[in-house]
Design an enzyme around this catalytic site. Structure first.
Site, short mmCIF file in Angstrom:
data_model
loop_
_atom_site.label_atom_id
_atom_site.label_comp_id
_atom_site.label_asym_id
_atom_site.label_seq_id
_atom_site.Cartn_x
_atom_site.Cartn_y
_atom_site.Cartn_z
CE1 TYR A 128 34.96 99.49 -26.62
CE2 TYR A 128 35.17 101.04 -24.79
CZ TYR A 128 35.66 100.49 -25.97
OH TYR A 128 36.84 100.96 -26.51
CE LYS A 157 33.94 103.65 -26.95
NZ LYS A 157 35.36 103.72 -27.26
CD GLU A 217 40.05 104.99 -34.91
OE1 GLU A 217 39.42 105.88 -34.33
OE2 GLU A 217 39.62 103.83 -35.05
CG LEU A 225 34.79 104.76 -32.13
CD1 LEU A 225 33.99 103.47 -32.19
CD2 LEU A 225 35.30 104.99 -30.72
N1 PDD Z 1 38.31 105.01 -26.64
N2 PDD Z 1 39.04 105.68 -31.63
C1 PDD Z 1 39.25 104.63 -30.84
C2 PDD Z 1 39.83 103.38 -31.43
C3 PDD Z 1 38.94 104.70 -29.47
O1 PDD Z 1 39.14 103.63 -28.68
C4 PDD Z 1 38.44 105.91 -28.93
C5 PDD Z 1 38.09 106.08 -27.48
C6 PDD Z 1 38.25 107.00 -29.81
C7 PDD Z 1 37.70 108.32 -29.34
O2 PDD Z 1 36.29 108.27 -29.14
P1 PDD Z 1 35.59 109.22 -28.08
O3 PDD Z 1 36.00 110.62 -28.38
O4 PDD Z 1 34.15 108.98 -28.32
O5 PDD Z 1 36.05 108.79 -26.70
C8 PDD Z 1 38.54 106.84 -31.15
C9 PDD Z 1 37.82 104.99 -25.29
C10 PDD Z 1 38.03 106.22 -24.50
C11 PDD Z 1 38.28 103.71 -24.61
O6 PDD Z 1 38.25 102.68 -25.26
O7 PDD Z 1 38.62 103.74 -23.42
#
Ligand code: PDD
Length: 301
Positions: A49, A163, A195, A219
């Protein structure tokens, strides 16, 4: 294979009204949308996703999100169902149908509908689902007081760079943080911070930003890319190195970032104040630049 499940009515999800969603080629009202109970996304969490922020009706950092989607799909051995221009057109249509403005777009690609089996089915078309959610503006309180975090053992798999929709470990960790009275969990693997449960994380020591390197334990966040390029622009040193758990207590600043939350300062870690106990100077600088970049995006530049 005719069995279907109805999505929960929007009211149950706290949304104001019925929105339009995209399911397998059709734009449809969310309370009318259906997916097969045999979808591998539903049965096995077999899919990937993206979450893309939309400001002023336009996707922010779309190229980065579509590129990561490609990498996630390749990581789970799935073909990309659309070319970039096709994704863009579909996303634009969904944004417009839902009134433009600021939104959080969610899109997922699952391996499709097949009899339940761990082995991948052959010749099955992937399922594509897209929806929009309200993009919550950050509260004044978060900006002035920051958020609370706790450290937890990183119990996730070895492919956190994908993801994947199978988010149970992340969900368990976030829930544990919530039950501990915190907003986010900072995850520790082999003694080092990887993270957050739904965010990338950073520590600042003596004006230098430290963040874990891109590898299979994090991620590759799109917001992380923005933060690092803003830091470069501002002449702030960045070290892509994971910080040990032992050093976290001595950090001047801690932050997390994500597409929906932007960059958030952590002011309490495990019940103790971080640095001066309020959002730090380096965060203020990065956040100001981030807001500037958003404004430019809204102005169309
Ligand atoms: N999640 N690491 C993890 C485990 C995450 O789930 C997310 C973001 C990020 C940050 O990635 P980005 O800057 O590309 O949003 C890092 C999204 C927002 C979610 O699962 O809703």
């Amino acid at each position: 294979m005719a069995s279907t499940i109805r999505y929960i009515a929007d009211a149950d999800l706290g949304l104001k009204s019925v929105t339009d969603v995209f399911v397998n080629g059709d734009f449809i009202a969310s309370d009318q949308a259906t997916v097969s109970v045999f979808d591998r996304g539903f049965l096995l969490g077999d899919g990937v996703y993206e979450v893309i922020p939309v400001y002023a009706g336009r996707c922010f950092k779309l190229a980065g999100h579509l590129n990561r989607l490609k990498n996630s799909l390749a990581g789970v051995k799935m073909a990309n169902p659309y070319k970039d221009q096709e994704w863009e057109a579909l996303l634009d249509t969904l944004i417009t149908r839902n009134g433009g403005g600021d939104q959080a777009l969610y899109l997922q690609v699952s391996r499709g509908v097949a009899p339940r089996d761990h082995v991948f089915p052959e010749g099955v078309a992937p399922s594509v689902f897209m929806m929009t959610n309200p993009l919550q503006a950050r509260s004044e309180q978060v900006k002035t007081q920051g958020i609370k975090a706790v450290t937890l053992a990183d119990s996730r798999w070895q492919r956190c760079d994908i993801k994947a929709i199978s988010l149970l470990p992340n969900s368990l960790l976030k829930q544990e943080a919530k039950e501990a009275g915190a907003d986010e969990a900072l995850l520790i693997r082999d003694g080092f911070m990887t993270e957050g449960s739904a965010s990338n994380s950073y520590a600042v020591f003596d004006g230098v930003i430290y963040t874990a390197p891109k590898n299979n334990h994090i991620l590759p966040g799109i917001t992380r890319d923005v933060v690092l390029s803003l830091a470069k622009q501002a002449g702030i040193e960045v070290v892509e190195e994971a910080v040990s758990e032992a050093r976290l207590v001595g950090a001047d600043e801690l932050w997390v970032s994500s597409s929906t939350k932007e960059v958030l300062p952590i002011t309490t870690l495990n019940g103790q104040g971080v640095g001066l106990g309020k959002p730090g100077k380096v965060w203020q600088q990065i956040d100001a630049l981030y807001q500037q970049q958003k404004r430019r995006h809204c102005d169309g530049s």
